[in-house]
Design a protein around this motif. Sequence first.
Motif, short mmCIF file in Angstrom:
data_model
loop_
_atom_site.label_atom_id
_atom_site.label_comp_id
_atom_site.label_asym_id
_atom_site.label_seq_id
_atom_site.Cartn_x
_atom_site.Cartn_y
_atom_site.Cartn_z
N GLN A 291 8.83 48.17 12.44
CA GLN A 291 9.88 47.17 12.64
C GLN A 291 10.55 47.32 13.99
O GLN A 291 11.28 46.43 14.42
N ASP A 292 10.32 48.44 14.68
CA ASP A 292 10.96 48.69 15.97
C ASP A 292 10.03 48.46 17.16
O ASP A 292 10.37 48.82 18.29
N VAL A 293 8.87 47.87 16.93
CA VAL A 293 7.92 47.64 18.01
C VAL A 293 8.44 46.54 18.95
O VAL A 293 8.96 45.52 18.51
N SER A 294 8.30 46.77 20.24
CA SER A 294 8.66 45.76 21.25
C SER A 294 7.42 44.95 21.61
O SER A 294 6.29 45.37 21.35
N PRO A 295 7.60 43.79 22.24
CA PRO A 295 6.43 43.02 22.69
C PRO A 295 5.50 43.83 23.59
O PRO A 295 4.28 43.69 23.51
N LEU A 296 6.06 44.67 24.46
CA LEU A 296 5.23 45.48 25.34
C LEU A 296 4.42 46.50 24.55
O LEU A 296 3.21 46.67 24.79
N GLN A 297 5.03 47.17 23.62
CA GLN A 297 4.30 48.14 22.80
C GLN A 297 3.24 47.45 21.96
O GLN A 297 2.13 47.98 21.79
N HIS A 298 3.57 46.28 21.44
CA HIS A 298 2.59 45.56 20.63
C HIS A 298 1.40 45.12 21.48
O HIS A 298 0.26 45.14 21.02
N ARG A 299 1.65 44.74 22.72
CA ARG A 299 0.55 44.34 23.62
C ARG A 299 -0.36 45.54 23.88
O ARG A 299 -1.60 45.40 23.88
N LEU A 300 0.23 46.73 24.08
CA LEU A 300 -0.58 47.92 24.28
C LEU A 300 -1.42 48.21 23.03
O LEU A 300 -2.61 48.56 23.14
N LEU A 301 -0.81 48.08 21.86
CA LEU A 301 -1.55 48.31 20.61
C LEU A 301 -2.71 47.34 20.49
O LEU A 301 -3.82 47.74 20.08
N GLU A 302 -2.50 46.08 20.85
CA GLU A 302 -3.59 45.10 20.80
C GLU A 302 -4.74 45.51 21.71
O GLU A 302 -5.93 45.35 21.33
N LEU A 303 -4.44 46.03 22.88
CA LEU A 303 -5.48 46.44 23.81
C LEU A 303 -6.20 47.68 23.29
O LEU A 303 -7.42 47.83 23.49
N TRP A 304 -5.49 48.58 22.64
CA TRP A 304 -6.15 49.74 22.02
C TRP A 304 -7.12 49.28 20.94
O TRP A 304 -8.23 49.79 20.83
N LEU A 305 -6.68 48.32 20.14
CA LEU A 305 -7.52 47.84 19.03
C LEU A 305 -8.72 47.05 19.54
O LEU A 305 -9.82 47.15 18.99
N GLY A 306 -8.51 46.22 20.56
CA GLY A 306 -9.62 45.43 21.10
C GLY A 306 -10.25 44.50 20.09
O GLY A 306 -11.48 44.35 20.05
N GLY A 307 -9.42 43.87 19.26
CA GLY A 307 -9.95 42.94 18.26
C GLY A 307 -10.29 43.57 16.93
O GLY A 307 -10.61 42.85 15.98
N ARG A 308 -10.29 44.88 16.86
CA ARG A 308 -10.56 45.55 15.58
C ARG A 308 -9.33 45.50 14.70
O ARG A 308 -8.23 45.18 15.15
N ASP A 309 -9.49 45.85 13.42
CA ASP A 309 -8.34 45.77 12.51
C ASP A 309 -8.15 47.05 11.69
O ASP A 309 -7.50 47.02 10.63
N ASP A 310 -8.69 48.16 12.17
CA ASP A 310 -8.50 49.42 11.44
C ASP A 310 -7.13 49.98 11.79
O ASP A 310 -6.99 50.94 12.55
N LEU A 311 -6.12 49.33 11.25
CA LEU A 311 -4.74 49.59 11.61
C LEU A 311 -3.90 49.71 10.35
O LEU A 311 -3.98 48.86 9.45
N CYS A 312 -3.11 50.76 10.28
CA CYS A 312 -2.15 50.95 9.20
C CYS A 312 -0.75 50.99 9.82
O CYS A 312 -0.47 51.84 10.67
#
Length: 677
Positions: A228-249
């Motif tokens: 709940q505390d993620v910022s847009p910048l942190q979320h963008r970094l997470l998206e790049l780490w994932l690279g379209g994958r969805d193995d995320l908890c």
Amino acid sequence: MTDPDQLLEALDPDQRAVAEQLTGPVCVLAGAGTGKTRAVTYRIAHGVHSGVYNPQTVLAVTFTARAAGEMRTRLRDLGVPGVQARTFHAAALRQLSYFWPSAIGGGVPRIMEHKAPLIGEAAGRLGLSVDRLAIRDLAAEVEWAKVSLVTADDYPRAAAATDRSGVAGFDPTTIARLLSVYEDAKTDRNVIDFEDVLLLTVGILAERADVAERVRRQYRHFVVDEFQDVSPLQHRLLELWLGGRDDLCVVGDAAQTIYSFTGATPRYLTDFSRRYPEATVVRLVRDYRSTPQVVSLANSVLAGAGRFRSAASVELQAQRPSGPAVRFVAHDDDEAEASAVAARAAELIRSGVPAAEIAVLYRTNGQSEAYEQALSRAGIGYLVRGGERFFSRKEVRDAVVLLRGAVRSQGETPLPDAVRDVLTSAGWAPEAPAARGAVRERWESLNALVQLADDLYAARQADMGELVAELTERAAAQHAPTVDGVTLASFHAAKGLEWDAVFLVGVSDGLLPISMAETEDAVAEERRLLYVGITRAREHLELSFARSRNAGGRGTRRPSRFLDGIWPSDERPARRRRGKAARAEALASSLTLEDADPEVFDRLRTWRAATAQSLDRPAFTVLHDSTLVAIAAARPTHMRQLAILRGIGPTKLEAYGAEILAVVRDDGGSEGPGDGA
């Protein structure tokens, strides 16, 4: 090799559901004290021990160095030492440092410890007159813009959309110019700031497909805490780490969203199921931290949020045995409140509650001084959270050097005895010194190292080398051991922590919600802040406020509006009332059920039950029985008549006034525009 199925026997059904879902996407909606860290660490351990995960391919992301350190310790104790548990910034800095030479060339620029000097220089270049406080506010605005992915060109529009005009007294266009000049000043000195660590990592991963691919080969399974505390910048970094994958908890609690002013947003948590329609959603609602009395209060405060309560928050279910009642105390003035809290803390300590298990929490840091003085007068040690970092203290640095030198000479001496021998030469003693101030603080720092040695030895028979390694790791992560003393902290700084006894002080309108909270969203966040404060307490909880700031002053303060219907007595400001209003108030305070119109009282109870059900909250939080009695006796026909009754404050009047008058009239309608005029 640990048996994966046997490992899960330590979990409750909901925690086990999290641990068994080894592939994403998974969304864990975890209330305060429900064991979310336990659930996700067991999930990771289960995945490793069952062969689904390679520990080197798991990245667990937290929001504080302390939380990351705790997660690594738990994973190590579960036999999974190779998992990376880091903050967003620590993980990004590690990658940035590794890839910078090949992707950019040379070494990573120096990271500034503070923005203030360059903010001041940028303001000077623009001819702006700024003082220390203005520089602090402007630095915070720079941080907000960067984590929100707002550029200098976009700032005026973004500021207007988020009602951020007038920061430090400057208009949005001026602040936009400052953002641009600040970036130029950094470039001139070849330095970067804290947010640049994330921005530069995002830039490299977005522009260099080869670098992004290497990171994605390294990390295949992601866990993100406090989502709940993620910022847009942190979320963008997470998206790049994932690279379209969805193995995320992801793990979070919308009811603990208290950092929106820094750019954090709960929308990534609340929209997770829309983004991933196939996601598994698990709710953790069993509260193992707090007594039923504390949990009930927390639920009642959250229930009062009405339409501002998120569907992603949970209603807690207490699992601990019944404990002492929550205490609500009104004091005459601020000094009296501080003295009473110190006396009550001393009483708890005498009863066996360790000082380190007691916290005094307040809304603003400026409130701490009164409690520091009161605790000192009472002879009680304390530490102010947010002060000098533990591992930066001279006595701690010196002690670590001595412990490192004793690694080879420990021999057969058990770790606790060896550490005591070493630290005695540094000034530690078995008994705390009678002196206060710096002498006591120095002893408390050394004693924290002694206690850490005891804990490590009890957990895994650690030796001096393992202690030194633990301290090195903790120093890098700023994961300080517990220091013996009452904790003084703001509500924000207390997030993620817990104590046996908690004092929430200054819980009056103007401080909670703070007077600067002018919008409905801002007030709703202040309510969540109180919820966070309440849920820090395991057993003893006291809420207090002072009617006046100074001794002998007018008692104009009242309890926080978030406690309307909860605070056990009417603490509205004393006002001079005359004639009919004074007589009505006096009458209302002494009424019994025999004084009430039975038909009106029954209608009011029926209305209250329906209202409480629609709001999904306890009936007493709508109106107390004593207030229903007062209404049924007075049978008001206008708003002014209703407003003077005991238990009807401004918030209740606004929320329910028209409905109450309609119920009294028994016409099923609502008050016309002329009524109450």
